[in-house]
Design an enzyme around this catalytic site. Structure first.
Site, PDB file in Angstrom:
ATOM      1  N   VAL A 136       0.880  -1.241  -0.103  1.00 38.67           N
ATOM      2  CA  VAL A 136       0.115  -0.126  -0.030  1.00 38.67           C
ATOM      3  C   VAL A 136       0.948   1.220  -0.032  1.00 38.67           C
ATOM      4  O   VAL A 136       1.785   1.410   0.870  1.00 38.67           O
ATOM      5  CB  VAL A 136      -0.944  -0.036   1.057  1.00 38.67           C
ATOM      6  CG1 VAL A 136      -1.972   1.235   1.216  1.00 38.67           C
ATOM      7  CG2 VAL A 136      -1.803  -1.035   1.278  1.00 38.67           C
ATOM      8  N   CYS A 137       0.790   2.227  -0.838  1.00 41.44           N
ATOM      9  CA  CYS A 137       1.250   3.451  -1.006  1.00 41.44           C
ATOM     10  C   CYS A 137       2.883   3.208  -1.022  1.00 41.44           C
ATOM     11  O   CYS A 137       3.182   2.430  -1.796  1.00 41.44           O
ATOM     12  CB  CYS A 137       1.007   4.139   0.336  1.00 41.44           C
ATOM     13  SG  CYS A 137       1.298   6.005   0.265  1.00 41.44           S
TER      14      CYS A 137
END
Length: 326
Positions: free
Chosen positions: A114-115
């Site tokens: 994520v990210c």
């Protein structure tokens, strides 16, 4: 829905966290998995893991309890996810963390991030030769630091084989919904998305959220002043002949010098500057799209719409609907 002996199959999910992790990078996926269990008893066993199994401090200064010591997890999970956050650089430099991420990924059915968790996967060599994405503000850094990775800056999430990476922060929800759909079908994923009041499939890419960015401007002189004038007065005549005339150069020489020092062609820079100006007006004023097209130097609304779709991935009207201040 996957079952074993008439019972819902349990998928083991391990989310890797560290000091400086972004709270939403963790909470978003957790809430998707939790709601899936509430909606249809979808089988997920989700654990947070850190080195030493110690609690971690998030970037928001909230502390997360952790259920597993990364070094003591022997059986690879079904799904391994590395969260992002301000501490991503330190995490990507931690040899022990990278070793265990690499070890567990080798036996996992799928690995995700994520990210800025993508930087941990990239440093571990898990993105080499693959397509990937991260938060729009860090895509250039990821591409420059890891040339073996094909970075897709506008994607909300990218799946390449057994590896899936997502854009920034809330895009972790989009990624997790896609995993849920893969495991238990679209109906359950749709029900979870509705309950969480999010899109099942978010319209547009992450370019609609990004800010106008460019390479470092020329250090000084007439070309720097010209670039600043383009940003400040996008409605002026900014054709190549007009810009070249301002600097007393031939069109060909001007185009070469501009591209070399600014990092993009004059036409591309002008279009991006005009779209940036239009975005600001769409967010902050009630002016009509027609009026904004004129104020920003677009000859027609259709010209602005086409440029807007190229740069932001959505139409001016759609952008205003999502981002205009109340």
């Amino acid at each position: 829905m996957a079952t074993v002996s008439g019972k819902v199959e349990t998928h083991d999910v391990l989310i890797v966290v560290y000091d400086g992790v972004q709270l939403l990078d963790v909470a978003g996926p957790l809430d998707v998995f939790d709601r899936a269990a509430s909606e249809a008893e979808a089988g997920y066993r989700v654990r947070l893991a850190s080195l030493g199994g110690r609690p971690v401090a998030t970037s928001a200064d909230a502390h997360l309890g952790v259920g597993a010591d990364l070094a003591r997890v022997r059986k690879p999970p079904d799904t391994l996810v590395v969260a992002g956050g301000r501490g991503y650089a330190e995490a990507a430099a931690d040899r022990d963390l990278l070793r265990h991420v690499r070890r567990l990924s080798a036996g996992a059915r799928r690995t995700g991030s994520v990210c800025t968790g993508a930087f941990v996967l990239a440093e571990a060599g898990l993105l080499d030769g693959r397509r990937a994405t991260t938060h729009w503000a860090f895509c250039s850094e990821l591409a420059a630091g890891y040339p073996a990775v094909s970075v897709e800056p506008d994607a909300i999430f990218v799946r390449d084989g057994a590896v899936v990476t997502s854009a920034g922060v809330t895009a972790g929800i989009d990624l997790t919904l896609s995993l849920l759909e893969e495991d238990f079908g679209p109906e359950l994923a749709r029900a979870v998305a509705k309950f969480l009041v999010v899109f099942m499939q978010r319209p547009g890419g992450q370019s609609q959220f990004s800010t106008f960015s460019r390479a470092d401007p020329p250090r000084g002189g007439a070309l720097r002043e010209l670039v600043e004038a383009i940003d400040a007065h996008p409605a002026d005549d900014l054709s190549v002949p007009a810009l070249a005339a301002r600097l007393g150069m031939s069109r060909r020489h001007f185009s070469r010098q501009f591209s070399r020092q600014v990092g993009t062609s004059p036409g591309a820079y002008v279009e991006r500057a005009r779209v940036a100006a239009a975005r600001a007006l769409l967010e902050s004023t009630a002016d009509s799209v027609d009026a904004i097209a004129g104020q920003c130097g677009f000859g027609t609304v259709e010209t602005m719409r086409r440029a807007f779709v190229r740069e932001a991935g959505v139409s001016p009207a759609a952008y205003r609907d999502r981002f205009r201040r109340g």
